[in-house]
Design a protein around this motif. Structure first.
Motif, PDB file in Angstrom:
ATOM      1  N   LEU A  35      -2.857   8.218   9.641  1.00  0.00           N
ATOM      2  CA  LEU A  35      -2.718   6.824   9.231  1.00  0.00           C
ATOM      3  C   LEU A  35      -1.509   6.140   9.872  1.00  0.00           C
ATOM      4  O   LEU A  35      -1.522   4.938  10.093  1.00  0.00           O
ATOM      5  N   LYS A  36      -0.501   6.911  10.202  1.00  0.00           N
ATOM      6  CA  LYS A  36       0.693   6.351  10.836  1.00  0.00           C
ATOM      7  C   LYS A  36       0.505   6.107  12.333  1.00  0.00           C
ATOM      8  O   LYS A  36       0.970   5.116  12.875  1.00  0.00           O
ATOM      9  N   HIS A  37      -0.213   7.018  13.019  1.00  0.00           N
ATOM     10  CA  HIS A  37      -0.240   6.980  14.481  1.00  0.00           C
ATOM     11  C   HIS A  37      -1.534   6.447  15.103  1.00  0.00           C
ATOM     12  O   HIS A  37      -1.575   6.229  16.311  1.00  0.00           O
ATOM     13  N   PHE A  71     -10.116   4.935   5.349  1.00  0.00           N
ATOM     14  CA  PHE A  71     -10.001   4.143   6.576  1.00  0.00           C
ATOM     15  C   PHE A  71     -10.161   2.657   6.261  1.00  0.00           C
ATOM     16  O   PHE A  71      -9.436   1.825   6.786  1.00  0.00           O
ATOM     17  N   ALA A  72     -11.107   2.318   5.387  1.00  0.00           N
ATOM     18  CA  ALA A  72     -11.318   0.921   5.006  1.00  0.00           C
ATOM     19  C   ALA A  72     -10.083   0.369   4.292  1.00  0.00           C
ATOM     20  O   ALA A  72      -9.688  -0.784   4.508  1.00  0.00           O
ATOM     21  N   GLN A  73      -9.463   1.182   3.460  1.00  0.00           N
ATOM     22  CA  GLN A  73      -8.260   0.774   2.734  1.00  0.00           C
ATOM     23  C   GLN A  73      -7.158   0.363   3.710  1.00  0.00           C
ATOM     24  O   GLN A  73      -6.390  -0.547   3.437  1.00  0.00           O
ATOM     25  N   TYR A  74      -7.096   1.029   4.859  1.00  0.00           N
ATOM     26  CA  TYR A  74      -6.092   0.721   5.867  1.00  0.00           C
ATOM     27  C   TYR A  74      -6.639  -0.182   6.970  1.00  0.00           C
ATOM     28  O   TYR A  74      -6.002  -0.355   8.007  1.00  0.00           O
ATOM     29  N   ASN A  75      -7.829  -0.726   6.757  1.00  0.00           N
ATOM     30  CA  ASN A  75      -8.467  -1.624   7.724  1.00  0.00           C
ATOM     31  C   ASN A  75      -8.605  -0.980   9.103  1.00  0.00           C
ATOM     32  O   ASN A  75      -8.354  -1.605  10.128  1.00  0.00           O
ATOM     33  N   MET A  76      -8.998   0.293   9.107  1.00  0.00           N
ATOM     34  CA  MET A  76      -9.159   1.058  10.344  1.00  0.00           C
ATOM     35  C   MET A  76     -10.652   1.284  10.606  1.00  0.00           C
ATOM     36  O   MET A  76     -11.359   1.758   9.719  1.00  0.00           O
ATOM     37  N   PRO A  77     -11.141   0.956  11.796  1.00  0.00           N
ATOM     38  CA  PRO A  77     -12.555   1.164  12.089  1.00  0.00           C
ATOM     39  C   PRO A  77     -12.914   2.646  12.178  1.00  0.00           C
ATOM     40  O   PRO A  77     -12.113   3.477  12.591  1.00  0.00           O
TER      41      PRO A  77
END
Length: 194
Positions: A35-37, A71-77
């Motif tokens: 999540l960081k990188h 992933f959705a929580q962090y808006n990551m596809p």
């Protein structure tokens, strides 16, 4: 002295994610690092047909759901890898035994369940994996247009997602490059424009 600090990727910079490690409650180092990188990802194996549905009529969604939700929580596809692997040994054992329309029907069940559960949550689908190297589904379904049928169903089922074909060793020899270009032109002629 000049220092630089990374803030945000302008394009997707993703990684393969092991769902079991990503979902670990007692040790979050793996998930925290991702999540960081990274700003996108793909489950290593959990979305593939064999691990997701080892037995007929028994779909395993829970591990995938947890990763997609995070992933959705962090808006990551999230990229779906893969809907089908065009190699018999990578299919569930029950599906390896199916032929013709019976296999096509089972493939439709898989696609319907993916689209029903994940439409809008997935940014890209690897619809077919290694189709240039194997061709097992074409032989097993006795349908030379099975790839077109699969791509069309996924394409029309989730128009906001990008549909991808995933293969290897395409650029090294002209044979595979030409095969891919021919395949893409066939898809384009069939109305698949994504």
């Amino acid at each position: 002295q000049i220092t630089a600090r990374f803030r945000k990727h302008e394009s997707i910079f993703g990684t393969a994610v092991r769902a079991d490690m990503f979902n670990e409650k007692n040790d979050t180092r793996y998930r925290d690092f991702i999540l960081k990188h990274f700003n996108g990802g793909v489950c290593e194996n959990d979305m593939k047909w064999l691990p997701m549905q080892p037995k007929q009529n028994s779909l395993l969604f829970r591990r995938i759901d947890k990763v997609i939700d995070k992933f959705a929580q962090y808006n990551m596809p999230m990229r779906w890898h893969n809907v089908f692997w065009d190699r018999t040994i990578n299919m569930p054992i029950y599906a390896q035994k199916l032929k013709g329309k019976d296999l096509v029907n089972e493939m439709n069940v898989r696609m319907d369940s993916i689209l029903r559960n994940y439409k809008g949550d997935i940014s890209e689908y690897d619809v077919m994996n290694e189709m240039l190297h194997h061709g097992d589904l074409e032989d097993q379904t006795d349908n030379e247009k099975i790839l077109q049928l699969v791509l069309k169903k996924m394409y029309w089922g989730d128009r906001d997602a990008l549909m991808c074909l995933n293969d290897y060793d395409v650029a090294r020899t002209g044979v595979m490059t030409s095969a891919l270009v021919n395949l893409l032109n066939t898809m384009k002629d069939a109305g698949i424009r994504n």
